[in-house]
Motif scaffolding. Structure first.
Motif, PDB file in Angstrom:
ATOM      1  N   ARG A  69       0.634   8.078  -2.884  1.00  0.00           N
ATOM      2  CA  ARG A  69      -0.889   7.740  -3.323  1.00  0.00           C
ATOM      3  C   ARG A  69      -0.589   9.504  -3.744  1.00  0.00           C
ATOM      4  NH1 ARG A  69      -2.223   5.232  -5.241  1.00  0.00           N
ATOM      5  NH2 ARG A  69      -4.518   6.031  -5.288  1.00  0.00           N
ATOM      6  N   SER A 120      -7.275  -2.373  -1.198  1.00  0.00           N
ATOM      7  CA  SER A 120      -6.730  -1.682  -2.092  1.00  0.00           C
ATOM      8  C   SER A 120      -7.008   0.010  -0.977  1.00  0.00           C
ATOM      9  CB  SER A 120      -7.352  -1.238  -3.180  1.00  0.00           C
ATOM     10  OG  SER A 120      -7.574  -0.233  -4.431  1.00  0.00           O
ATOM     11  N   GLY A 121      -5.925   0.680  -1.294  1.00  0.00           N
ATOM     12  CA  GLY A 121      -7.107   2.190  -1.189  1.00  0.00           C
ATOM     13  C   GLY A 121      -7.917   3.349  -2.626  1.00  0.00           C
ATOM     14  N   THR A 122      -7.860   4.201  -1.625  1.00  0.00           N
ATOM     15  CA  THR A 122      -8.497   4.810  -3.278  1.00  0.00           C
ATOM     16  C   THR A 122      -8.414   6.162  -3.638  1.00  0.00           C
ATOM     17  OG1 THR A 122      -9.952   6.393  -1.693  1.00  0.00           O
ATOM     18  CG2 THR A 122     -10.832   4.234  -1.608  1.00  0.00           C
ATOM     19  N   LEU A 172       0.444  -1.201   0.114  1.00  0.00           N
ATOM     20  CA  LEU A 172      -0.095  -0.184   0.332  1.00  0.00           C
ATOM     21  C   LEU A 172       0.858   0.766   0.494  1.00  0.00           C
ATOM     22  CD1 LEU A 172      -3.275  -1.407   2.451  1.00  0.00           C
ATOM     23  CD2 LEU A 172      -2.791  -1.013  -0.296  1.00  0.00           C
ATOM     24  N   SER A 230      -6.009  -0.973   4.683  1.00  0.00           N
ATOM     25  CA  SER A 230      -5.801   0.423   3.343  1.00  0.00           C
ATOM     26  C   SER A 230      -6.005   1.853   3.727  1.00  0.00           C
ATOM     27  CB  SER A 230      -7.043   0.357   2.227  1.00  0.00           C
ATOM     28  OG  SER A 230      -8.511   0.709   3.336  1.00  0.00           O
ATOM     29  N   SER A 282       1.746   0.137  -6.267  1.00  0.00           N
ATOM     30  CA  SER A 282       0.444   0.749  -7.012  1.00  0.00           C
ATOM     31  C   SER A 282       1.600   1.253  -8.152  1.00  0.00           C
ATOM     32  CB  SER A 282      -0.396   1.088  -6.355  1.00  0.00           C
ATOM     33  OG  SER A 282      -1.141   1.114  -5.018  1.00  0.00           O
ATOM     34  N   THR A 341     -11.232   2.464  -6.648  1.00  0.00           N
ATOM     35  CA  THR A 341     -10.834   1.160  -6.009  1.00  0.00           C
ATOM     36  C   THR A 341     -11.075   0.341  -5.998  1.00  0.00           C
ATOM     37  OG1 THR A 341     -11.003   0.732  -3.154  1.00  0.00           O
ATOM     38  CG2 THR A 341     -12.895   0.865  -4.374  1.00  0.00           C
ATOM     39  N   SER A 395      -3.560   0.256  -5.163  1.00  0.00           N
ATOM     40  CA  SER A 395      -4.112   1.158  -5.341  1.00  0.00           C
ATOM     41  C   SER A 395      -4.250   1.840  -6.532  1.00  0.00           C
ATOM     42  CB  SER A 395      -3.765   1.998  -4.633  1.00  0.00           C
ATOM     43  OG  SER A 395      -3.457   1.722  -3.572  1.00  0.00           O
TER      44      SER A 395
END
Length: 455
Positions: free
Chosen positions: A57, A341-343, A24, A290, A426, A352, A381
């Motif tokens: 992210r 999973s992250g968004t 993540l 997540s 990701s 997501t 993600s």
């Protein structure tokens, strides 16, 4: 089968399961278009469409939106494999990409086992390599590049601060506990300089910490505060924390907690005091691993701001950033392993992954807009990239296939399967290129054909 670590999805081996939290992780800063949540000392905007992706992210809010507008619906179908690098062992860490002012070029930062490398963004041998050394643990978290320093954490519980251009060790802090969450680094709320926020897995007990970075007036790699008051014991977190400010101007650190706490926490980022806690479940194995996404106050009509989090009870939660009350929740199709999973939040649309495919949701109401690839698992993600009106959603799945989806319909705009080992990391989208790392330990790059050398 050997004993699994806590409540992460049951997969082939315990060694793989133990590394899930490290998937993540990816990163972000500014480019031709503004990127939500930048500032706080991250790289300033650059002229043109290229942009950095310096942390998990994309930014402290974990928006999952790239400021690099080079790749979009007009050219995504031309994506072509570029350079690769073999990291030596299986890797679960998402890469970060940041421009070195002293070197005059962008570097791609990637870790595997006890080694961490910085590659030229255009390919080639590493500019430098950092080894954690005997007993130093593996790198299973994504880096954060902030003000010329790259921060990484090891499974042995050490947070390292390295010169981002040379790899020289500036300082380190030992937590003494397993770390599988990726750090978030910002300017400290008191203006003293960089501060690193990080969490540890259940220990004696698990912690969420704030540690001063190099150059902070309070000291380098010195503890600011630690939070251990989880609702259950042993508590802890392998959810990579997000950082934002609520409607009252209070800086908050937001993260999920391990089984059986199964909650989303918000701490006052200045003091470490609990701001609020929202419990998503009381069922075993339904932790919130997540990485949450923060929507700032005033966005999409929410005056208080919103936290979006995916829990392993197969639901997406929207929680009031300021009060911690539930705005909405949306159940997804139930799979076998739980969702990690992250968004990604682009405008009023949330994207997501899950163990039952990819989803798009209305960020205001929680209504499901589309659901595709229902028989495939996505632990990684997603990243949204491209110019306004021409964006695509980029993500890899557990079967080793990379995708670019139409954000409006979920239709596949591009796909390639470079490995059968899967993607838990990701993607990072930066410098007109998609960078991702497979479970086979290979760092790969993809760029529009027109941008590749010799074209």
């Amino acid at each position: 089968m050997p004993k699994m670590i806590w409540s992460k999805p049951a997969l082939v081996t315990a060694a793989v399961a133990a590394c899930l939290g490290g998937m993540l992780a990816v990163a972000g800063t500014a480019g031709a278009l503004p990127l939500l949540g930048t500032g706080h000392g991250h790289a300033p905007a650059r002229v043109g469409t290229f942009a950095d992706w310096p942390m998990f992210r994309g930014d402290p809010l974990h928006s999952g939106v790239s400021a690099d507008t080079t790749i979009g619906s007009a050219n995504v179908h031309t994506l072509t494999a570029g350079w690769t690098a073999t990291l030596g062992t299986s890797s679960f860490t998402s890469p970060a990409v940041a421009t070195s002012a002293s070197l005059g070029k962008a570097l791609v930062y990637a870790g595997a086992n006890g080694s961490f490398d910085a590659y030229p963004a255009t390919g080639g041998t590493p500019v430098w390599t950092f080894k954690t050394g005997k007993g130093g643990g593996a790198i299973e978290t994504s880096p954060d590049v902030f003000q010329g320093v790259v921060y990484i954490a090891s499974t042995a519980g050490t947070i390292y601060a390295l010169n981002a251009s040379t790899g020289a060790l500036l300082c380190s802090y030992k937590t003494g506990q397993l770390i599988q969450a990726s750090p978030v680094v910002v300017d400290a709320p008191d203006g003293s300089g960089p501060v690193v926020y990080e969490g540890t897995d259940p220990g004696a007990p698990g912690q969420e910490l704030a540690v001063y970075g190099p150059g902070n007036t309070h000291g380098s790699c010195a503890l600011d505060w630690q939070f251990t008051a989880f609702q259950v014991s042993p508590g802890g977190s392998w959810s990579s924390p997000a950082y934002g400010t609520d409607a009252h101007g209070t800086p908050l650190l937001v993260f999920g907690s391990v089984d059986t706490d199964d909650s989303v926490y918000a701490l006052n980022a200045t003091t470490g005091a609990l701001a609020w806690r929202y419990n998503t479940s009381s069922t075993a194995l339904f932790d919130v691993g997540s990485a949450p996404t923060i929507s700032a106050p005033g966005v999409n009509g929410f005056a208080d701001g919103v936290v979006y989090a995916v829990a392993k009870d197969h639901s997406v939660y929207a929680i009031d950033l300021t009060t911690g009350s539930l705005v909405w929740s949306r159940a997804l199709v139930v799979g076998s392993n739980g969702d990690v999973s992250g968004t990604a939040l682009a405008g009023d649309t949330l994207f997501t992954g899950s163990d039952t495919g990819m989803y798009s949701l209305n960020a205001t109401t929680g209504a499901i807009l589309w659901h595709v690839q229902p028989t495939h698992t996505f632990y990684a993600s997603p990243v949204v990239t491209g110019p306004a009106g021409k964006q695509v959603v980029v993500v890899g799945n557990n079967e080793g296939r990379l995708y670019a989806f139409n954000p409006a319909t979920g239709a596949i705009r591009w796909t390639q399967r470079p490995t059968t080992k899967g993607f838990w990391a990701s993607p990072a989208v930066s410098q007109g290129t998609i960078y991702d790392i497979g479970l086979d330990g290979v760092l790969r790059s993809y760029a529009p054909a027109a941008l590749l050398p010799g074209r």
